[in-house]
Structures are given as structure tokens and as C-alpha cells.
Design a protein around this motif. Structure first.
Motif, PDB file in Angstrom:
ATOM      1  N   VAL A  61       0.851  -1.189   0.000  1.00 25.09           N
ATOM      2  CA  VAL A  61       0.000   0.000   0.000  1.00 25.09           C
ATOM      3  C   VAL A  61       0.889   1.242   0.000  1.00 25.09           C
ATOM      4  O   VAL A  61       1.921   1.275   0.685  1.00 25.09           O
ATOM      5  CB  VAL A  61      -0.921  -0.003   1.236  1.00 25.09           C
ATOM      6  N   PRO A  62       0.552   2.267  -0.757  1.00 21.94           N
ATOM      7  CA  PRO A  62       1.383   3.480  -0.777  1.00 21.94           C
ATOM      8  C   PRO A  62       1.646   4.020   0.622  1.00 21.94           C
ATOM      9  O   PRO A  62       0.762   4.006   1.483  1.00 21.94           O
ATOM     10  CB  PRO A  62       0.539   4.460  -1.598  1.00 21.94           C
ATOM     11  N   ARG A 133      -2.688  12.547   2.567  1.00 25.20           N
ATOM     12  CA  ARG A 133      -2.864  11.147   2.207  1.00 25.20           C
ATOM     13  C   ARG A 133      -2.493  10.991   0.743  1.00 25.20           C
ATOM     14  O   ARG A 133      -2.670  11.899  -0.065  1.00 25.20           O
ATOM     15  CB  ARG A 133      -4.313  10.686   2.433  1.00 25.20           C
ATOM     16  N   LEU A 134      -1.983   9.820   0.413  1.00 25.53           N
ATOM     17  CA  LEU A 134      -1.557   9.535  -0.949  1.00 25.53           C
ATOM     18  C   LEU A 134      -2.586   8.620  -1.598  1.00 25.53           C
ATOM     19  O   LEU A 134      -2.874   7.542  -1.096  1.00 25.53           O
ATOM     20  CB  LEU A 134      -0.183   8.858  -0.927  1.00 25.53           C
ATOM     21  N   ALA A 135      -3.166   9.068  -2.716  1.00 25.30           N
ATOM     22  CA  ALA A 135      -4.123   8.247  -3.456  1.00 25.30           C
ATOM     23  C   ALA A 135      -3.517   7.897  -4.804  1.00 25.30           C
ATOM     24  O   ALA A 135      -2.967   8.757  -5.487  1.00 25.30           O
ATOM     25  CB  ALA A 135      -5.441   8.992  -3.650  1.00 25.30           C
ATOM     26  N   THR A 145      -5.349   3.946  -1.173  1.00 27.26           N
ATOM     27  CA  THR A 145      -5.004   5.157  -0.433  1.00 27.26           C
ATOM     28  C   THR A 145      -4.052   4.805   0.698  1.00 27.26           C
ATOM     29  O   THR A 145      -4.230   3.792   1.379  1.00 27.26           O
ATOM     30  CB  THR A 145      -6.267   5.822   0.142  1.00 27.26           C
ATOM     31  N   SER A 146      -3.069   5.654   0.909  1.00 18.26           N
ATOM     32  CA  SER A 146      -2.067   5.421   1.946  1.00 18.26           C
ATOM     33  C   SER A 146      -2.614   5.784   3.317  1.00 18.26           C
ATOM     34  O   SER A 146      -3.708   6.336   3.456  1.00 18.26           O
ATOM     35  CB  SER A 146      -0.829   6.279   1.665  1.00 18.26           C
ATOM     36  N   SER A 147      -1.810   5.501   4.339  1.00 20.91           N
ATOM     37  CA  SER A 147      -2.096   6.010   5.672  1.00 20.91           C
ATOM     38  C   SER A 147      -1.769   7.501   5.716  1.00 20.91           C
ATOM     39  O   SER A 147      -1.211   8.059   4.775  1.00 20.91           O
ATOM     40  CB  SER A 147      -1.270   5.252   6.719  1.00 20.91           C
ATOM     41  N   ARG A 148      -2.091   8.146   6.817  1.00 23.01           N
ATOM     42  CA  ARG A 148      -1.907   9.586   6.938  1.00 23.01           C
ATOM     43  C   ARG A 148      -0.449   9.941   7.215  1.00 23.01           C
ATOM     44  O   ARG A 148       0.261   9.210   7.900  1.00 23.01           O
ATOM     45  CB  ARG A 148      -2.775  10.111   8.086  1.00 23.01           C
TER      46      ARG A 148
END
Length: 264
Positions: A61-62, A133-135, A145-148
Motif C-alpha cells: 500500500v502506498p 494522504r496519498l491516493a 489510499t495510503s495512511s496519513r
């Protein structure tokens, strides 16, 4: 399948229908044979192609990387640069492009314009956001979507010592006499990423730390409005000596406050 070309140099196209579904993840080829009125013919074969009916799958996950050591990070102090990483795979056909969006969690808006990449798995972008956040979107098929990531560019607020500050000689481990200092402090705060630890020093001069053998780390207790440390200073001291103390706070992104100093 036969098709007639009314002109000598006409380019023909047809959409053939197959009695069964084409196989998946198998190299396929198209063979075209051309005939002329004299009965002569020629044959050409296409490059291979593969039918892929599944989207890419997520391997990693990103996530955001630390700008200092490249490890996975959820907090940083630098507001200007973000370092991102991810990994996808597709066993049937290779991943050829990624679309990266960096979104502010507070306002839900894009921090950067969408970035279109090839098969890259890392990206560095400039940013001015505080929570991001990275989408990622792959070929309009798979989105994750990444974690914060929390960005804190300010150190903790400086606190103060809290009375009383005292020290006395005590018999510590092994029968060794040492100056034991009771230190209390308060009001070190950080509203953005919170205080995580303190560093306490003790010395014979204002900036000295020889009595504490360097900074002593004290973990912040979220349940207390003040903090206490009991320093055992084994270096030789006399009953009437003045001991200089210093305390500073560190937040989750590694930024440190100014040191508050006092003597006892």
C-alpha cells in the motif's frame, strides 16, 4: 475469415466473432493471408498479445518515507517535500502507468496536480500541506489510499521548572555516595504532534552535563500535567555545591524545544 478489398491499397479492418472466450494470460497471434485475382497470396502474422481481465493487485500500500533515513514514516517536520513509495503487480500484463494524487486530509483538496508516472515505485513531490494522504490510480482500474502523514514544522513550546528543586547526598547502589537531584518541570506542550520525551542535564556550569553523564531521557507521561526525574549524580560534589539543571522537550517528528535552565 475472408474479407474482400475493393481497392489495391485499401486497409481493411474487421471485428471477428469467436465461438468461445479467448484464453487469458496466453500469447495470441493474428494471421492474415491476402489473395489476388491471379491466385497468388502472401501471409503476415501480428505481434503477440495477451488478454488480461484482472486489474493490478496491491503488493505494498502506498506509504510515506522519512526524508532522513528512508524508512516508513507517519510524521515529518519538512513541509516542502514528500517522499512516497508503493508497489503493485500484474501477473498477466505489466503495470505501465501510475496516477498519483496527494490530498490534504483537512480540506480534502489536492496538494499537487495529479502526477502521471510509468512503472516507477517511488516519487518525491513538493508540498505545503500539514496532513496528507496519498491516493493512487492505476489505469482507472485499481485505486488505493495510503495512511496519513502528519507534517509538524514547529518545535514544542518551552516550559518551566516547578518548585521545589532539591538535591542531597544519598547512599546509592554499591554503597556509593552520590548527589541525588529531584527535578520537576511543566508546561512543555506541542499542539500539533505532541511531546514524546524530555532530555535532562546536570552540571557544575550553566551548560554543563558532566554530573548527569550527558542528557538523561525521560519519556513523556500523557496522564500528568508535570514531569519528575530523579537524577543520581555520581561525580564528586560537595554539600554546598551549586548544580545547574537543563530540560528540553522533543516532539514526535524529532524537533526539540529551547532548553530551560535553573540552578539548585
Amino acid at each position: 475469415m475472408r474479407c474482400r478489398s475493393p481497392h489495391a491499397h485499401h486497409v481493411s479492418s474487421r471485428r471477428p466473432r469467436f465461438r468461445s472466450a479467448l484464453p487469458v494470460a496466453t500469447p495470441l497471434y493474428v494471421t492474415v493471408r491476402a489473395h489476388n485475382p491471379a491466385g497468388l497470396h502472401s501471409v503476415t502474422v501480428s505481434n503477440s498479445f495477451v488478454v488480461d481481465v484482472t486489474p493490478p493487485e496491491v503488493v505494498t500500500v502506498p506509504y510515506f518515507l522519512s526524508l532522513q533515513n528512508g524508512s516508513k514514516s507517519e510524521r515529518q517536520w519538512d513541509r516542502s517535500v514528500l517522499l512516497l513509495a508503493w508497489q503493485f503487480r500484474d501477473l498477466d500484463s505489466p503495470v505501465v502507468s501510475h496516477v498519483v494524487n496527494v490530498v490534504s486530509q483537512q480540506r480534502g483538496r489536492l496538494i499537487t496536480e495529479p502526477v502521471i508516472l510509468g512503472a516507477d515505485t517511488k516519487l518525491m513531490v513538493t508540498s505545503t500541506g500539514q496532513q496528507s494522504r496519498l491516493a493512487m490510480l492505476l489505469g482507472s482500474v485499481r485505486q488505493v489510499t495510503s495512511s496519513r502523514l502528519f507534517v509538524d514544522s514547529t518545535p514544542p513550546f518551552q516550559g518551566t521548572f516547578r518548585s521545589p528543586l532539591t538535591w542531597k547526598f544519598e547512599n546509592v547502589t554499591g554503597g556509593v555516595m552520590a548527589a541525588v537531584v529531584n527535578v520537576t518541570w511543566q508546561d512543555f506542550t506541542d499542539p500539533e504532534s505532541a511531546v514524546v520525551s524530555y532530555y535532562v542535564i546536570a552540571g557544575r556550569a550553566c551548560n554543563g552535563e558532566e554530573l548527569s553523564n550527558g542528557p538523561v531521557t525521560v519519556v513523556h507521561d500523557n496522564g500528568q500535567t508535570y514531569s519528575i526525574s530523579r537524577l543520581s549524580c555520581r561525580a564528586a560534589s560537595c554539600q554546598n555545591d551549586v548544580i545547574f539543571l537543563g530540560v528540553l522537550a522533543e516532539n514526535h517528528v524529532g524537533l526539540k524545544s529551547e532548553m530551560v535552565r535553573n540552578s539548585v
